[in-house]
Motif scaffolding. Structure first.
Motif, PDB file in Angstrom:
ATOM      1  N   GLY A  72       0.768  -1.263  -0.118  1.00 45.25           N
ATOM      2  CA  GLY A  72      -0.021  -0.047   0.020  1.00 45.25           C
ATOM      3  C   GLY A  72       0.857   1.224   0.270  1.00 45.25           C
ATOM      4  O   GLY A  72       1.811   1.364   0.940  1.00 45.25           O
ATOM      5  N   THR A  73       0.610   2.183  -0.803  1.00 38.16           N
ATOM      6  CA  THR A  73       1.273   3.447  -0.716  1.00 38.16           C
ATOM      7  C   THR A  73       0.451   4.529  -1.173  1.00 38.16           C
ATOM      8  O   THR A  73      -0.772   4.741  -1.661  1.00 38.16           O
ATOM      9  CB  THR A  73       2.277   3.550  -2.139  1.00 38.16           C
ATOM     10  OG1 THR A  73       1.443   3.183  -3.474  1.00 38.16           O
ATOM     11  CG2 THR A  73       3.069   2.321  -2.067  1.00 38.16           C
ATOM     12  N   ALA A  74       0.957   5.684  -0.515  1.00 39.45           N
ATOM     13  CA  ALA A  74       0.049   6.970  -0.726  1.00 39.45           C
ATOM     14  C   ALA A  74       1.150   8.134  -0.506  1.00 39.45           C
ATOM     15  O   ALA A  74       2.082   7.948   0.291  1.00 39.45           O
ATOM     16  CB  ALA A  74      -0.719   7.348   0.547  1.00 39.45           C
ATOM     17  N   LEU A  91      -2.545  11.639   4.641  1.00 39.62           N
ATOM     18  CA  LEU A  91      -2.316  10.576   3.656  1.00 39.62           C
ATOM     19  C   LEU A  91      -3.266   9.539   3.770  1.00 39.62           C
ATOM     20  O   LEU A  91      -3.454   9.077   4.814  1.00 39.62           O
ATOM     21  CB  LEU A  91      -0.840  10.062   3.163  1.00 39.62           C
ATOM     22  CG  LEU A  91       0.030  11.208   2.940  1.00 39.62           C
ATOM     23  CD1 LEU A  91       1.335  10.657   3.039  1.00 39.62           C
ATOM     24  CD2 LEU A  91      -0.080  11.808   1.666  1.00 39.62           C
ATOM     25  N   THR A  92      -3.966   9.170   2.566  1.00 45.58           N
ATOM     26  CA  THR A  92      -4.732   7.929   2.898  1.00 45.58           C
ATOM     27  C   THR A  92      -4.473   6.773   1.675  1.00 45.58           C
ATOM     28  O   THR A  92      -4.075   6.883   0.476  1.00 45.58           O
ATOM     29  CB  THR A  92      -6.150   8.384   2.355  1.00 45.58           C
ATOM     30  OG1 THR A  92      -6.691   9.339   3.447  1.00 45.58           O
ATOM     31  CG2 THR A  92      -7.367   7.206   2.496  1.00 45.58           C
ATOM     32  N   ALA A 106       4.700  -0.407   8.383  1.00 44.63           N
ATOM     33  CA  ALA A 106       4.345   0.747   7.927  1.00 44.63           C
ATOM     34  C   ALA A 106       5.507   2.079   8.060  1.00 44.63           C
ATOM     35  O   ALA A 106       5.922   1.954   9.301  1.00 44.63           O
ATOM     36  CB  ALA A 106       3.118   1.391   8.449  1.00 44.63           C
ATOM     37  N   HIS A 107       5.697   2.754   6.928  1.00 46.45           N
ATOM     38  CA  HIS A 107       6.778   3.790   7.008  1.00 46.45           C
ATOM     39  C   HIS A 107       6.406   5.061   6.512  1.00 46.45           C
ATOM     40  O   HIS A 107       5.555   5.027   5.557  1.00 46.45           O
ATOM     41  CB  HIS A 107       8.048   3.110   6.246  1.00 46.45           C
ATOM     42  CG  HIS A 107       9.176   3.989   6.274  1.00 46.45           C
ATOM     43  ND1 HIS A 107       9.865   4.041   7.512  1.00 46.45           N
ATOM     44  CD2 HIS A 107       9.778   4.945   5.299  1.00 46.45           C
ATOM     45  CE1 HIS A 107      11.027   5.209   7.407  1.00 46.45           C
ATOM     46  NE2 HIS A 107      10.764   5.710   6.386  1.00 46.45           N
ATOM     47  N   ILE A 108       6.793   6.140   7.090  1.00 43.80           N
ATOM     48  CA  ILE A 108       6.301   7.441   6.629  1.00 43.80           C
ATOM     49  C   ILE A 108       7.844   8.167   6.582  1.00 43.80           C
ATOM     50  O   ILE A 108       8.887   7.946   7.174  1.00 43.80           O
ATOM     51  CB  ILE A 108       5.688   8.311   7.612  1.00 43.80           C
ATOM     52  CG1 ILE A 108       6.077   8.544   8.926  1.00 43.80           C
ATOM     53  CG2 ILE A 108       4.311   7.611   7.737  1.00 43.80           C
ATOM     54  CD1 ILE A 108       5.625   9.618   9.914  1.00 43.80           C
ATOM     55  N   ARG A 109       7.643   9.220   5.675  1.00 39.35           N
ATOM     56  CA  ARG A 109       8.691  10.258   5.582  1.00 39.35           C
ATOM     57  C   ARG A 109       8.412  11.533   4.851  1.00 39.35           C
ATOM     58  O   ARG A 109       7.504  11.804   3.962  1.00 39.35           O
ATOM     59  CB  ARG A 109       9.749   9.623   4.548  1.00 39.35           C
ATOM     60  CG  ARG A 109      11.135  10.594   4.386  1.00 39.35           C
ATOM     61  CD  ARG A 109      12.083  10.080   3.560  1.00 39.35           C
ATOM     62  NE  ARG A 109      13.379  10.653   3.381  1.00 39.35           N
ATOM     63  CZ  ARG A 109      13.517  11.781   2.960  1.00 39.35           C
ATOM     64  NH1 ARG A 109      12.754  12.347   2.048  1.00 39.35           N
ATOM     65  NH2 ARG A 109      14.854  12.331   2.927  1.00 39.35           N
ATOM     66  N   TYR A 194       5.498  10.821   1.829  1.00 40.16           N
ATOM     67  CA  TYR A 194       4.736   9.396   1.608  1.00 40.16           C
ATOM     68  C   TYR A 194       4.572   8.495   2.835  1.00 40.16           C
ATOM     69  O   TYR A 194       5.213   8.696   3.950  1.00 40.16           O
ATOM     70  CB  TYR A 194       5.642   8.677   0.562  1.00 40.16           C
ATOM     71  CG  TYR A 194       6.958   8.205   0.931  1.00 40.16           C
ATOM     72  CD1 TYR A 194       7.261   7.277   1.831  1.00 40.16           C
ATOM     73  CD2 TYR A 194       8.174   9.277   0.552  1.00 40.16           C
ATOM     74  CE1 TYR A 194       8.362   6.720   2.082  1.00 40.16           C
ATOM     75  CE2 TYR A 194       9.273   8.641   0.685  1.00 40.16           C
ATOM     76  CZ  TYR A 194       9.577   7.538   1.644  1.00 40.16           C
ATOM     77  OH  TYR A 194      10.750   7.143   2.027  1.00 40.16           O
ATOM     78  N   LEU A 195       3.565   7.716   2.639  1.00 36.04           N
ATOM     79  CA  LEU A 195       3.275   6.591   3.735  1.00 36.04           C
ATOM     80  C   LEU A 195       3.447   5.030   2.759  1.00 36.04           C
ATOM     81  O   LEU A 195       2.912   5.036   1.653  1.00 36.04           O
ATOM     82  CB  LEU A 195       1.892   6.695   4.223  1.00 36.04           C
ATOM     83  CG  LEU A 195       1.202   5.473   4.727  1.00 36.04           C
ATOM     84  CD1 LEU A 195       2.108   4.985   6.051  1.00 36.04           C
ATOM     85  CD2 LEU A 195      -0.269   5.717   5.258  1.00 36.04           C
ATOM     86  N   VAL A 196       3.930   4.196   3.237  1.00 39.47           N
ATOM     87  CA  VAL A 196       4.225   2.963   2.611  1.00 39.47           C
ATOM     88  C   VAL A 196       4.123   1.838   3.734  1.00 39.47           C
ATOM     89  O   VAL A 196       4.575   1.598   4.454  1.00 39.47           O
ATOM     90  CB  VAL A 196       5.771   2.815   1.986  1.00 39.47           C
ATOM     91  CG1 VAL A 196       5.788   1.502   1.325  1.00 39.47           C
ATOM     92  CG2 VAL A 196       5.935   3.761   0.745  1.00 39.47           C
TER      93      VAL A 196
END
Length: 214
Positions: A72-74, A91-92, A106-109, A194-196
């Motif tokens: 999943g990516t946003a 982000l969604t 789950a990773h954010i940057r 982003y969120l992955v």
């Protein structure tokens, strides 16, 4: 069984087919039709779950996921600004599929700037800002009102789906300002925020380490 080289004129027996072809091929099956008598090193691909497994000698071990919704990516290329002390959606990821008994990272940057000394809180939730709380990523203190003073939000949460059924859910990353000062989540085409969410293995391998999603 060992690798076997067949030479010209060799007789191919039923045992050869079973040992050197069937047991050493990647087998396409479903989650309900796995080989009844697997051997160590056997590899299967489940066409109903889009997952690959290898047999360890005692259990099927997850190797990889593929197909739609495996990851999943946003992302966004526009800077987001808020002064809200209540969580807002940043982000969604819609229709994220969490496979049964799997673990995910789950990773954010993003980079954060704004009112000096203000803090930006980042949190992962199911569905919306009032949905199930799946963990806080970070609390980032801003250094100033220009991008040159930006601080980096770079966090990870482990998610596990310990249930025996899949879960499809909308996942949201929320952000809030600690005391109402302005915070800006910088983004551009060259440096998106982003969120992955990606699969990383069996839920059992991460028991006690992650947030159980339900």
């Amino acid at each position: 069984m060992p690798y076997k080289v067949f030479t010209t004129g060799s007789v191919l027996t039923a045992g050869d087919l079973n040992d050197y072809l069937m047991k050493q091929s990647v087998i396409a099956c479903t989650s309900g039709s796995r080989p009844a008598s697997p051997v160590e090193g056997m590899v299967i691909v489940e066409t109903d779950t889009d997952q690959m497994f290898v047999y360890s000698g005692s259990a099927w071990r997850w190797v990889a996921s593929y197909g739609s919704n495996a990851v999943g990516t946003a992302s966004a290329t526009a800077t987001q600004t808020t002064t809200s002390t209540a969580e807002i959606v940043s982000l969604t990821i819609p229709n994220m599929v969490f496979r049964a008994e799997r673990a995910y990272r789950a990773h954010i940057r993003t980079s954060v700037y704004g009112a000096a000394g203000e803090q930006a809180f980042f949190r992962l939730r199911k569905t919306n800002t009032s949905g199930d709380d799946w963990g806080e990523f970070a609390r980032v203190t801003t250094g100033g009102t220009v991008t040159g003073f930006a601080a980096m939000a770079n966090g990870t949460i482990i998610l596990v789906r310990s249930a025996s059924t899949d879960l499809t859910a909308t996942v949201v990353l929320t952000v809030s300002s600690r005391s109402g000062g302005q915070i800006n989540l910088f983004a551009s085409a060259a440096t998106p925020r982003y969120l992955v969410i990606e699969p990383i293995g069996s839920a059992a391998d991460y028991a006690g380490l992650g947030v159980d999603v339900a």
